[in-house]
Design a protein around this motif. Structure first.
Motif, PDB file in Angstrom:
ATOM      1  N   VAL A 127       9.153   1.625  14.473  1.00  0.00           N
ATOM      2  CA  VAL A 127       7.901   2.335  14.173  1.00  0.00           C
ATOM      3  C   VAL A 127       6.758   1.336  14.060  1.00  0.00           C
ATOM      4  O   VAL A 127       5.666   1.550  14.616  1.00  0.00           O
ATOM      5  CB  VAL A 127       8.037   3.152  12.871  1.00  0.00           C
ATOM      6  CG1 VAL A 127       6.666   3.663  12.408  1.00  0.00           C
ATOM      7  CG2 VAL A 127       8.983   4.330  13.079  1.00  0.00           C
ATOM      8  N   LEU A 128       6.986   0.240  13.344  1.00  0.00           N
ATOM      9  CA  LEU A 128       5.963  -0.795  13.195  1.00  0.00           C
ATOM     10  C   LEU A 128       5.535  -1.336  14.560  1.00  0.00           C
ATOM     11  O   LEU A 128       4.332  -1.485  14.835  1.00  0.00           O
ATOM     12  CB  LEU A 128       6.517  -1.927  12.329  1.00  0.00           C
ATOM     13  CG  LEU A 128       5.687  -3.207  12.235  1.00  0.00           C
ATOM     14  CD1 LEU A 128       4.305  -2.929  11.663  1.00  0.00           C
ATOM     15  CD2 LEU A 128       6.421  -4.252  11.390  1.00  0.00           C
ATOM     16  N   THR A 223      -0.679  -0.058  10.986  1.00  0.00           N
ATOM     17  CA  THR A 223       0.298  -1.139  11.138  1.00  0.00           C
ATOM     18  C   THR A 223       0.584  -1.786   9.790  1.00  0.00           C
ATOM     19  O   THR A 223       1.744  -2.109   9.473  1.00  0.00           O
ATOM     20  CB  THR A 223      -0.230  -2.196  12.129  1.00  0.00           C
ATOM     21  OG1 THR A 223      -0.379  -1.597  13.423  1.00  0.00           O
ATOM     22  CG2 THR A 223       0.722  -3.374  12.231  1.00  0.00           C
ATOM     23  N   GLY A 224      -0.445  -1.965   8.993  1.00  0.00           N
ATOM     24  CA  GLY A 224      -0.246  -2.515   7.654  1.00  0.00           C
ATOM     25  C   GLY A 224       0.628  -1.619   6.792  1.00  0.00           C
ATOM     26  O   GLY A 224       1.496  -2.095   6.047  1.00  0.00           O
ATOM     27  N   ILE A 225       0.414  -0.301   6.890  1.00  0.00           N
ATOM     28  CA  ILE A 225       1.227   0.645   6.127  1.00  0.00           C
ATOM     29  C   ILE A 225       2.672   0.609   6.604  1.00  0.00           C
ATOM     30  O   ILE A 225       3.612   0.613   5.798  1.00  0.00           O
ATOM     31  CB  ILE A 225       0.650   2.072   6.255  1.00  0.00           C
ATOM     32  CG1 ILE A 225      -0.757   2.126   5.656  1.00  0.00           C
ATOM     33  CG2 ILE A 225       1.555   3.081   5.559  1.00  0.00           C
ATOM     34  CD1 ILE A 225      -1.470   3.451   5.879  1.00  0.00           C
ATOM     35  N   ALA A 226       2.867   0.578   7.929  1.00  0.00           N
ATOM     36  CA  ALA A 226       4.223   0.521   8.478  1.00  0.00           C
ATOM     37  C   ALA A 226       4.928  -0.775   8.076  1.00  0.00           C
ATOM     38  O   ALA A 226       6.125  -0.780   7.765  1.00  0.00           O
ATOM     39  CB  ALA A 226       4.179   0.652   9.999  1.00  0.00           C
ATOM     40  N   ALA A 227       4.197  -1.881   8.072  1.00  0.00           N
ATOM     41  CA  ALA A 227       4.771  -3.156   7.647  1.00  0.00           C
ATOM     42  C   ALA A 227       5.183  -3.096   6.181  1.00  0.00           C
ATOM     43  O   ALA A 227       6.243  -3.621   5.792  1.00  0.00           O
ATOM     44  CB  ALA A 227       3.775  -4.288   7.882  1.00  0.00           C
ATOM     45  N   ALA A 228       4.360  -2.450   5.363  1.00  0.00           N
ATOM     46  CA  ALA A 228       4.700  -2.290   3.946  1.00  0.00           C
ATOM     47  C   ALA A 228       5.982  -1.474   3.795  1.00  0.00           C
ATOM     48  O   ALA A 228       6.820  -1.763   2.923  1.00  0.00           O
ATOM     49  CB  ALA A 228       3.545  -1.615   3.207  1.00  0.00           C
ATOM     50  N   ALA A 229       6.155  -0.444   4.634  1.00  0.00           N
ATOM     51  CA  ALA A 229       7.370   0.371   4.585  1.00  0.00           C
ATOM     52  C   ALA A 229       8.606  -0.479   4.875  1.00  0.00           C
ATOM     53  O   ALA A 229       9.635  -0.363   4.198  1.00  0.00           O
ATOM     54  CB  ALA A 229       7.274   1.531   5.582  1.00  0.00           C
ATOM     55  N   VAL A 230       8.509  -1.354   5.888  1.00  0.00           N
ATOM     56  CA  VAL A 230       9.631  -2.228   6.236  1.00  0.00           C
ATOM     57  C   VAL A 230       9.955  -3.170   5.082  1.00  0.00           C
ATOM     58  O   VAL A 230      11.125  -3.314   4.680  1.00  0.00           O
ATOM     59  CB  VAL A 230       9.308  -3.050   7.506  1.00  0.00           C
ATOM     60  CG1 VAL A 230      10.399  -4.087   7.763  1.00  0.00           C
ATOM     61  CG2 VAL A 230       9.175  -2.133   8.714  1.00  0.00           C
ATOM     62  N   LEU A 231       8.934  -3.799   4.522  1.00  0.00           N
ATOM     63  CA  LEU A 231       9.151  -4.781   3.462  1.00  0.00           C
ATOM     64  C   LEU A 231       9.676  -4.126   2.184  1.00  0.00           C
ATOM     65  O   LEU A 231      10.583  -4.662   1.534  1.00  0.00           O
ATOM     66  CB  LEU A 231       7.838  -5.515   3.168  1.00  0.00           C
ATOM     67  CG  LEU A 231       7.312  -6.411   4.302  1.00  0.00           C
ATOM     68  CD1 LEU A 231       5.933  -6.959   3.950  1.00  0.00           C
ATOM     69  CD2 LEU A 231       8.286  -7.534   4.584  1.00  0.00           C
TER      70      LEU A 231
END
Length: 251
Positions: A127-128, A223-231
């Motif tokens: 997704v990211l 993209t920042g929100i998706a990256a936060a989801a991964v982390l």
């Protein structure tokens, strides 16, 4: 939501914005105060006592924020910039749903040997990557080359992530909390989507407010929100420290 939408119109230093956002704390504190005295609380805090479950909730909220905003603002882009009519816009978004369907119905059985949490994080990473790909959109982009490929990849990522995230939440829940946990799960989807719409309205209306010029900025925020989801999902799922004993399902 009102405070976030007002931010897009008036900015972060607007008094009405600050009051609206600050007032959010009041009902939250009221709910916690009432629940703490209730024998059957509406939102029992024990549901949030398991790291993997909390990671699932947070990941789901962030994923919903990205996806709901994508579906809404991408359609605006297709309409205003690419000039697609209503039927064309619906058909243009359809490959995203087909990507989810194909992944859940076909690919999942081939990935059943991979642990749920690893599949979930893998899906969030896809997704990211798809949302990052969408940052290339501008006023000169075309559907076939610039929109279609990343939305198919986005659908595949969602298909990979959504089942593991839901299963992680529900499989770590005690039987007596299954109902309220499922309710919180559905609320997370709704709340996350609504927050995503409100927050990403800020970059979408920035500058001259033309979708062809602001769509890239919107997807950089996404993209920042998706990256936060991964982390966040990775941090909660692959580190120790759960404060709640394992359920029979986990054992």
């Amino acid at each position: 939501m009102y405070g976030l939408v007002r931010t897009a119109e008036r900015g972060w230093d607007d008094v009405g914005t600050l009051i609206s956002l600050g007032a959010t704390v009041v009902p939250v504190l009221a709910l916690l105060a009432v629940d703490s005295r209730s024998g059957e609380p509406l939102l029992p805090l024990r549901v949030f006592a398991h790291r993997e479950r909390v990671g699932g909730f947070l990941g789901l909220i962030l994923l919903a924020a990205v996806l709901t905003a994508f579906l809404f603002y991408e359609v605006q882009y297709l309409n205003v910039v690419l000039g697609f009519g209503p039927l064309e816009r619906g058909l243009a978004i359809l490959p995203f749903g087909l990507g989810i369907l194909l992944t859940v119905q076909v690919f999942t059985k081939y990935l059943s040997g991979i642990p749920l949490k690893i599949r979930g994080v893998l899906g969030l990473v896809v997704v990211l990557a798809a949302v990052l790909w969408l940052t290339r959109l501008d006023a000169g982009s075309s559907y076939a080359a610039d929109v279609l490929p990343p939305i198919v990849v986005l659908g595949v990522g969602v298909g990979l992530a959504i089942v593991p995230v839901n299963m992680t939440i529900l499989s770590t829940t005690r039987p007596e909390d299954a109902g309220v946990t499922a309710g919180i799960l559905q609320a997370a989807l709704t709340v996350g989507g609504t927050i995503g719409l409100a927050v990403l309205l800020i970059p979408f209306t920035s500058g001259n407010g033309r979708p062809g010029d602001t769509i890239s900025s919107l997807f950089w925020w996404a993209t920042g929100i998706a990256a936060a989801a991964v982390l966040i999902a990775s941090g909660f799922w692959f580190t120790s420290g759960s404060v709640e004993p394992a359920t029979d399902q986990e054992k």
